[in-house]
Write a protein that holds these residues in place. Structure first.
Motif, PDB file in Angstrom:
ATOM      1  N   ILE A   1      42.755  54.588  40.468  1.00 41.36           N
ATOM      2  CA  ILE A   1      43.370  53.416  41.072  1.00 41.36           C
ATOM      3  C   ILE A   1      42.968  53.434  42.543  1.00 41.36           C
ATOM      4  N   ALA A   2      42.418  52.311  43.014  1.00 40.75           N
ATOM      5  CA  ALA A   2      41.819  52.275  44.348  1.00 40.75           C
ATOM      6  C   ALA A   2      42.364  51.115  45.157  1.00 40.75           C
ATOM      7  N   GLU A   3      42.641  51.378  46.431  1.00 44.57           N
ATOM      8  CA  GLU A   3      43.027  50.352  47.386  1.00 44.57           C
ATOM      9  C   GLU A   3      41.914  50.246  48.428  1.00 44.57           C
ATOM     10  N   PHE A   4      41.167  49.156  48.373  1.00 42.70           N
ATOM     11  CA  PHE A   4      40.115  48.904  49.360  1.00 42.70           C
ATOM     12  C   PHE A   4      40.763  48.259  50.580  1.00 42.70           C
ATOM     13  N   LEU A   5      40.793  48.991  51.676  1.00 44.21           N
ATOM     14  CA  LEU A   5      41.362  48.476  52.908  1.00 44.21           C
ATOM     15  C   LEU A   5      40.343  47.587  53.611  1.00 44.21           C
TER      16      LEU A   5
ATOM     17  N   TYR B   1      31.545  45.163  33.881  1.00 42.03           N
ATOM     18  CA  TYR B   1      31.062  46.350  33.173  1.00 42.03           C
ATOM     19  C   TYR B   1      29.579  46.499  33.481  1.00 42.03           C
ATOM     20  N   PHE B   2      29.180  47.688  33.916  1.00 41.71           N
ATOM     21  CA  PHE B   2      27.764  47.986  34.139  1.00 41.71           C
ATOM     22  C   PHE B   2      27.324  49.027  33.123  1.00 41.71           C
ATOM     23  N   PRO B   3      26.202  48.798  32.437  1.00 44.77           N
ATOM     24  CA  PRO B   3      25.743  49.748  31.422  1.00 44.77           C
ATOM     25  C   PRO B   3      25.223  51.036  32.040  1.00 44.77           C
ATOM     26  N   VAL B   4      24.877  51.956  31.182  1.00 48.49           N
ATOM     27  CA  VAL B   4      24.475  53.301  31.572  1.00 48.49           C
ATOM     28  C   VAL B   4      23.380  53.275  32.637  1.00 48.49           C
ATOM     29  N   ASN B   5      23.545  54.160  33.631  1.00 49.97           N
ATOM     30  CA  ASN B   5      22.571  54.405  34.696  1.00 49.97           C
ATOM     31  C   ASN B   5      22.512  53.310  35.756  1.00 49.97           C
ATOM     32  N   GLU B   6      23.336  52.259  35.671  1.00 47.71           N
ATOM     33  CA  GLU B   6      23.371  51.223  36.701  1.00 47.71           C
ATOM     34  C   GLU B   6      24.550  51.481  37.634  1.00 47.71           C
ATOM     35  N   LEU B   7      24.263  51.795  38.882  1.00 44.99           N
ATOM     36  CA  LEU B   7      25.319  52.089  39.841  1.00 44.99           C
ATOM     37  C   LEU B   7      26.053  50.820  40.261  1.00 44.99           C
ATOM     38  N   MET B   8      27.359  50.953  40.504  1.00 44.23           N
ATOM     39  CA  MET B   8      28.174  49.881  41.066  1.00 44.23           C
ATOM     40  C   MET B   8      28.356  50.124  42.560  1.00 44.23           C
ATOM     41  N   TYR B   9      28.148  49.076  43.345  1.00 46.13           N
ATOM     42  CA  TYR B   9      28.415  49.134  44.773  1.00 46.13           C
ATOM     43  C   TYR B   9      29.568  48.171  45.075  1.00 46.13           C
ATOM     44  N   PHE B  10      30.494  48.600  45.936  1.00 45.59           N
ATOM     45  CA  PHE B  10      31.702  47.827  46.215  1.00 45.59           C
ATOM     46  C   PHE B  10      31.814  47.491  47.690  1.00 45.59           C
ATOM     47  N   GLU B  11      32.448  46.346  47.956  1.00 48.65           N
ATOM     48  CA  GLU B  11      32.844  45.988  49.323  1.00 48.65           C
ATOM     49  C   GLU B  11      34.050  45.062  49.242  1.00 48.65           C
ATOM     50  N   ASN B  12      35.076  45.385  50.014  1.00 49.64           N
ATOM     51  CA  ASN B  12      36.247  44.514  50.053  1.00 49.64           C
ATOM     52  C   ASN B  12      35.831  43.152  50.611  1.00 49.64           C
ATOM     53  N   GLY B  13      36.185  42.100  49.911  1.00 51.20           N
ATOM     54  CA  GLY B  13      35.784  40.761  50.314  1.00 51.20           C
ATOM     55  C   GLY B  13      36.820  40.025  51.126  1.00 51.20           C
ATOM     56  N   GLN B  14      37.808  40.747  51.683  1.00 52.78           N
ATOM     57  CA  GLN B  14      38.844  40.110  52.491  1.00 52.78           C
ATOM     58  C   GLN B  14      39.377  41.137  53.487  1.00 52.78           C
ATOM     59  N   THR B  15      40.156  40.664  54.464  1.00 55.79           N
ATOM     60  CA  THR B  15      40.735  41.592  55.436  1.00 55.79           C
ATOM     61  C   THR B  15      41.957  42.307  54.865  1.00 55.79           C
TER      62      THR B  15
ATOM     63  N   MET C   1      44.242  44.175  51.818  1.00 58.67           N
ATOM     64  CA  MET C   1      43.916  45.202  50.838  1.00 58.67           C
ATOM     65  C   MET C   1      43.578  44.581  49.483  1.00 58.67           C
ATOM     66  N   THR C   2      42.566  45.123  48.817  1.00 58.35           N
ATOM     67  CA  THR C   2      42.215  44.751  47.450  1.00 58.35           C
ATOM     68  C   THR C   2      42.460  45.957  46.551  1.00 58.35           C
ATOM     69  N   GLU C   3      43.205  45.746  45.475  1.00 52.24           N
ATOM     70  CA  GLU C   3      43.530  46.842  44.551  1.00 52.24           C
ATOM     71  C   GLU C   3      42.720  46.694  43.272  1.00 52.24           C
ATOM     72  N   ALA C   4      42.138  47.798  42.811  1.00 52.47           N
ATOM     73  CA  ALA C   4      41.296  47.753  41.620  1.00 52.47           C
ATOM     74  C   ALA C   4      41.480  49.014  40.787  1.00 52.47           C
ATOM     75  N   PHE C   5      41.298  48.841  39.476  1.00 52.23           N
ATOM     76  CA  PHE C   5      41.311  49.935  38.503  1.00 52.23           C
ATOM     77  C   PHE C   5      39.864  50.234  38.137  1.00 52.23           C
TER      78      PHE C   5
ATOM     79  N   ASN D   1      37.073  53.911  53.747  1.00 54.93           N
ATOM     80  CA  ASN D   1      38.229  53.035  53.981  1.00 54.93           C
ATOM     81  C   ASN D   1      38.841  52.599  52.651  1.00 54.93           C
ATOM     82  N   VAL D   2      38.940  53.550  51.742  1.00 55.09           N
ATOM     83  CA  VAL D   2      39.504  53.302  50.411  1.00 55.09           C
ATOM     84  C   VAL D   2      40.507  54.406  50.106  1.00 55.09           C
ATOM     85  N   ARG D   3      41.737  54.015  49.799  1.00 57.91           N
ATOM     86  CA  ARG D   3      42.709  54.981  49.297  1.00 57.91           C
ATOM     87  C   ARG D   3      42.566  55.004  47.778  1.00 57.91           C
TER      88      ARG D   3
END
Length: 262
Positions: free
Chosen positions: A63-67, A110-124, A126-130, A44-46
Protein backbone atom coordinates in the motif's frame (compact mmCIF):
# COMPACT_ATOMS: atom_id res chain seq x y z
CA UNK A 1 -0.67 3.47 15.91
CA UNK A 2 1.31 4.46 12.85
CA UNK A 3 1.58 6.69 9.83
CA UNK A 4 -1.47 5.25 8.01
CA UNK A 5 -3.96 6.22 10.71
CA UNK A 6 -2.11 9.42 11.68
CA UNK A 7 -1.81 8.16 15.24
CA UNK A 8 1.72 8.20 16.60
CA UNK A 9 3.32 8.63 19.98
CA UNK A 10 2.08 7.06 23.19
CA UNK A 11 -1.42 5.65 23.08
CA UNK A 12 -4.00 5.96 25.81
CA UNK A 13 -3.98 2.54 27.41
CA UNK A 14 -2.23 -0.76 26.77
CA UNK A 15 -0.31 -1.73 23.68
CA UNK A 16 -2.73 -3.84 21.65
CA UNK A 17 -3.57 -4.62 18.04
CA UNK A 18 -6.09 -6.59 15.92
CA UNK A 19 -3.36 -8.08 13.72
CA UNK A 20 -3.37 -11.86 13.33
CA UNK A 21 -0.46 -13.66 11.67
CA UNK A 22 -0.66 -17.38 10.85
CA UNK A 23 2.21 -17.75 8.41
CA UNK A 24 1.28 -19.84 5.39
CA UNK A 25 -2.39 -19.95 6.40
CA UNK A 26 -3.80 -16.44 6.76
CA UNK A 27 -3.16 -13.01 8.19
CA UNK A 28 -5.01 -9.80 9.03
CA UNK A 29 -2.90 -6.63 9.05
CA UNK A 30 -4.75 -3.43 10.03
CA UNK A 31 -3.51 0.11 9.53
CA UNK A 32 -2.73 0.20 13.23
CA UNK A 33 0.85 -0.99 13.45
CA UNK A 34 1.95 -0.50 9.83
CA UNK A 35 5.43 0.93 9.39
CA UNK A 36 6.78 3.03 6.54
CA UNK A 37 9.27 0.97 4.51
CA UNK A 38 12.19 2.22 2.42
CA UNK A 39 12.20 0.48 -0.97
CA UNK A 40 14.73 1.30 -3.71
CA UNK A 41 13.22 3.46 -6.44
CA UNK A 42 10.37 4.98 -4.44
CA UNK A 43 10.96 8.66 -3.68
CA UNK A 44 8.59 10.81 -1.60
CA UNK A 45 6.41 7.73 -1.19
CA UNK A 46 5.21 6.25 2.08
CA UNK A 47 4.92 2.53 1.38
CA UNK A 48 4.28 -0.61 3.42
CA UNK A 49 4.92 -4.20 2.40
CA UNK A 50 1.79 -6.23 3.09
CA UNK A 51 1.82 -9.69 1.50
CA UNK A 52 5.11 -11.45 0.68
CA UNK A 53 6.80 -14.84 0.50
CA UNK A 54 7.76 -14.40 4.15
CA UNK A 55 4.04 -14.49 4.97
CA UNK A 56 3.47 -17.52 2.74
CA UNK A 57 2.37 -15.94 -0.53
CA UNK A 58 3.62 -16.27 -4.10
CA UNK A 59 3.33 -12.48 -4.56
CA UNK A 60 4.16 -9.13 -2.99
CA UNK A 61 1.44 -6.63 -2.06
CA UNK A 62 2.03 -3.02 -1.04
CA UNK A 63 0.00 0.00 0.00
CA UNK A 64 1.61 3.24 -1.17
CA UNK A 65 1.00 6.93 -0.57
CA UNK A 66 2.58 9.06 -3.29
CA UNK A 67 3.20 12.46 -1.74
CA UNK A 68 3.77 15.67 -3.70
CA UNK A 69 6.56 14.84 -6.13
CA UNK A 70 6.27 11.14 -5.30
CA UNK A 71 7.65 8.87 -8.01
CA UNK A 72 9.54 5.75 -9.01
CA UNK A 73 11.97 6.28 -11.86
CA UNK A 74 13.94 3.08 -11.21
CA UNK A 75 10.99 0.89 -12.20
CA UNK A 76 8.62 -1.39 -10.30
CA UNK A 77 8.90 -5.08 -11.20
CA UNK A 78 11.89 -6.75 -12.77
CA UNK A 79 13.07 -9.77 -14.70
CA UNK A 80 10.45 -12.52 -14.64
CA UNK A 81 7.89 -10.39 -12.79
CA UNK A 82 4.41 -9.16 -13.75
CA UNK A 83 2.95 -6.08 -12.03
CA UNK A 84 -0.38 -4.43 -11.24
CA UNK A 85 -1.44 -1.09 -9.74
CA UNK A 86 -4.89 0.04 -8.55
CA UNK A 87 -5.47 3.70 -7.66
CA UNK A 88 -7.62 4.02 -4.55
CA UNK A 89 -7.69 7.81 -4.68
CA UNK A 90 -5.85 10.55 -6.50
CA UNK A 91 -4.09 10.80 -9.84
CA UNK A 92 -1.14 8.63 -10.82
CA UNK A 93 1.00 8.70 -13.96
CA UNK A 94 2.02 5.17 -14.96
CA UNK A 95 4.45 4.48 -17.77
CA UNK A 96 6.39 1.63 -19.38
CA UNK A 97 9.05 4.11 -20.45
CA UNK A 98 7.40 4.69 -23.82
CA UNK A 99 3.67 5.23 -23.24
CA UNK A 100 2.16 7.11 -20.29
CA UNK A 101 -1.24 6.42 -18.75
CA UNK A 102 -3.13 8.68 -16.31
CA UNK A 103 -4.97 6.69 -13.65
CA UNK A 104 -7.54 8.35 -11.39
CA UNK A 105 -9.83 6.90 -8.68
CA UNK A 106 -10.59 3.29 -9.65
CA UNK A 107 -7.94 3.24 -12.38
CA UNK A 108 -5.73 0.21 -12.85
CA UNK A 109 -2.89 -1.08 -14.99
CA UNK A 110 -1.39 -4.53 -15.54
CA UNK A 111 2.05 -4.84 -17.13
CA UNK A 112 3.16 -8.26 -18.41
CA UNK A 113 6.38 -10.02 -17.50
CA UNK A 114 9.65 -8.06 -17.78
CA UNK A 115 7.94 -4.67 -18.41
CA UNK A 116 8.85 -2.20 -15.68
CA UNK A 117 6.28 0.24 -14.28
CA UNK A 118 7.33 3.83 -13.69
CA UNK A 119 5.22 6.05 -11.40
CA UNK A 120 4.74 9.76 -10.79
CA UNK A 121 2.12 11.46 -8.66
CA UNK A 122 -0.05 13.50 -11.00
CA UNK A 123 -1.25 16.00 -8.39
CA UNK A 124 0.03 17.99 -5.41
CA UNK A 125 -2.24 16.10 -3.01
CA UNK A 126 -1.44 12.55 -1.87
CA UNK A 127 -2.32 9.69 -4.23
CA UNK A 128 -2.98 6.28 -2.66
CA UNK A 129 -2.42 3.08 -4.62
CA UNK A 130 -2.37 -0.69 -4.11
CA UNK A 131 0.60 -2.39 -5.80
CA UNK A 132 1.14 -6.06 -6.69
CA UNK A 133 3.92 -8.08 -8.26
CA UNK A 134 4.33 -11.80 -8.92
CA UNK A 135 6.72 -14.10 -10.78
CA UNK A 136 5.00 -14.97 -14.05
CA UNK A 137 4.35 -18.63 -14.84
CA UNK A 138 4.58 -18.98 -18.62
CA UNK A 139 3.00 -21.74 -20.71
CA UNK A 140 3.63 -22.53 -24.38
CA UNK A 141 1.38 -20.85 -26.92
CA UNK A 142 0.01 -18.16 -24.60
CA UNK A 143 1.20 -14.78 -23.34
CA UNK A 144 -0.24 -11.90 -21.37
CA UNK A 145 -0.45 -8.31 -22.57
CA UNK A 146 -0.81 -4.83 -21.06
CA UNK A 147 -4.26 -3.96 -19.68
CA UNK A 148 -5.24 -0.43 -18.58
CA UNK A 149 -8.72 0.63 -17.48
CA UNK A 150 -11.00 1.99 -14.78
CA UNK A 151 -13.51 0.21 -12.56
CA UNK A 152 -16.15 2.82 -13.52
CA UNK A 153 -16.05 1.60 -17.12
CA UNK A 154 -16.72 -2.06 -16.25
CA UNK A 155 -20.07 -3.75 -15.83
CA UNK A 156 -20.23 -5.56 -12.47
CA UNK A 157 -21.22 -9.21 -12.29
CA UNK A 158 -23.71 -10.57 -9.77
CA UNK A 159 -21.46 -12.89 -7.79
CA UNK A 160 -22.82 -16.42 -8.13
CA UNK A 161 -26.28 -15.01 -8.85
CA UNK A 162 -26.51 -12.84 -5.69
CA UNK A 163 -27.75 -9.34 -6.51
CA UNK A 164 -26.29 -7.81 -3.33
CA UNK A 165 -22.79 -9.17 -3.97
CA UNK A 166 -21.02 -7.66 -7.00
CA UNK A 167 -17.77 -8.61 -8.72
CA UNK A 168 -15.51 -6.63 -11.05
CA UNK A 169 -12.88 -8.53 -13.08
CA UNK A 170 -9.93 -6.39 -14.14
CA UNK A 171 -8.16 -8.94 -16.36
CA UNK A 172 -9.44 -11.49 -18.89
CA UNK A 173 -10.76 -14.61 -17.17
CA UNK A 174 -10.69 -16.87 -20.26
CA UNK A 175 -7.19 -16.15 -21.60
CA UNK A 176 -4.48 -18.62 -20.55
CA UNK A 177 -1.87 -15.95 -21.17
CA UNK A 178 -2.81 -14.59 -17.73
CA UNK A 179 -1.78 -16.66 -14.71
CA UNK A 180 -3.57 -14.39 -12.22
CA UNK A 181 -6.37 -11.86 -11.92
CA UNK A 182 -7.29 -8.86 -9.79
CA UNK A 183 -10.91 -8.31 -8.76
CA UNK A 184 -13.07 -6.15 -6.55
CA UNK A 185 -15.73 -7.92 -4.52
CA UNK A 186 -18.46 -5.80 -2.90
CA UNK A 187 -21.02 -6.95 -0.30
CA UNK A 188 -23.98 -4.82 0.66
CA UNK A 189 -24.59 -4.71 4.45
CA UNK A 190 -26.04 -8.08 5.46
CA UNK A 191 -24.74 -9.87 2.37
CA UNK A 192 -22.25 -12.73 2.50
CA UNK A 193 -20.55 -15.46 0.55
CA UNK A 194 -22.95 -18.25 -0.34
CA UNK A 195 -20.75 -20.87 1.33
CA UNK A 196 -17.40 -21.34 3.02
CA UNK A 197 -14.79 -21.52 0.25
CA UNK A 198 -11.92 -24.02 0.26
CA UNK A 199 -9.56 -23.87 -2.71
CA UNK A 200 -6.00 -24.06 -3.97
CA UNK A 201 -5.80 -20.40 -5.04
CA UNK A 202 -4.42 -17.82 -2.63
CA UNK A 203 -5.51 -14.21 -2.13
CA UNK A 204 -4.17 -10.90 -0.97
CA UNK A 205 -7.03 -8.48 -0.23
CA UNK A 206 -7.02 -4.79 0.71
CA UNK A 207 -10.30 -3.52 2.18
CA UNK A 208 -11.52 -0.39 0.42
CA UNK A 209 -14.69 0.26 2.42
CA UNK A 210 -17.07 -1.04 5.05
CA UNK A 211 -16.91 -3.52 7.88
CA UNK A 212 -17.33 -7.26 8.06
CA UNK A 213 -16.78 -10.53 9.84
CA UNK A 214 -14.29 -12.76 8.03
CA UNK A 215 -13.94 -16.50 8.49
CA UNK A 216 -10.34 -17.62 8.07
CA UNK A 217 -9.67 -21.32 8.67
CA UNK A 218 -12.92 -21.45 10.70
CA UNK A 219 -11.96 -18.57 12.99
CA UNK A 220 -14.13 -15.43 12.79
CA UNK A 221 -12.49 -11.99 12.86
CA UNK A 222 -13.83 -8.42 12.62
CA UNK A 223 -12.39 -6.49 9.67
CA UNK A 224 -12.81 -2.96 8.35
CA UNK A 225 -11.67 -0.46 5.73
CA UNK A 226 -7.89 -0.26 5.60
CA UNK A 227 -7.27 -3.86 6.69
CA UNK A 228 -5.19 -6.23 4.60
CA UNK A 229 -6.05 -9.95 4.52
CA UNK A 230 -3.78 -12.73 3.27
CA UNK A 231 -5.51 -16.04 2.52
CA UNK A 232 -3.19 -18.98 1.91
CA UNK A 233 -3.85 -22.07 -0.15
CA UNK A 234 -6.70 -24.24 1.16
CA UNK A 235 -7.42 -21.81 3.98
CA UNK A 236 -11.19 -21.81 4.60
CA UNK A 237 -12.66 -18.38 3.87
CA UNK A 238 -15.92 -16.44 3.71
CA UNK A 239 -17.34 -13.13 4.93
CA UNK A 240 -20.43 -11.32 6.17
CA UNK A 241 -20.80 -7.59 5.60
CA UNK A 242 -21.89 -5.72 8.71
CA UNK A 243 -22.44 -2.06 9.52
CA UNK A 244 -25.07 0.34 8.19
CA UNK A 245 -23.50 2.97 6.00
CA UNK A 246 -21.41 1.41 3.23
CA UNK A 247 -20.69 -1.91 1.57
CA UNK A 248 -17.79 -4.16 2.48
CA UNK A 249 -15.53 -4.02 -0.57
CA UNK A 250 -11.99 -5.15 -1.26
CA UNK A 251 -9.53 -5.37 -4.13
CA UNK A 252 -7.86 -8.78 -4.23
CA UNK A 253 -5.59 -11.02 -6.28
CA UNK A 254 -6.02 -14.65 -7.28
CA UNK A 255 -3.68 -16.97 -9.15
CA UNK A 256 -5.51 -18.66 -12.04
CA UNK A 257 -5.34 -20.68 -15.25
CA UNK A 258 -2.51 -22.98 -14.20
CA UNK A 259 -2.10 -26.58 -13.05
CA UNK A 260 -0.26 -26.90 -9.70
CA UNK A 261 3.37 -27.79 -10.25
CA UNK A 262 4.77 -31.09 -8.95
Amino acid sequence: MGYKNNNTGYREGLLENRAVIKKGLYAIIPHDGLVNNSIPGFENVRISILGSAALGGSFNDYIAEFLEGGKNELGFGGEGLETFVYVISGRLKVSDGKEEHILTDGGYAYFPVNELMYFENGQTEMTEAFLYQRRYEAIDGHEAYKVVGNKADLEPIEYEGMSDVLLWDFLPTDDFGFDMNIHILEFQPGASHGYVETHYQEHGAYLLSGQGMYNLDNEWYPVEKGDYIFMGRYSLQCAYAVGRDEPLAYVYSKDANRNPQL
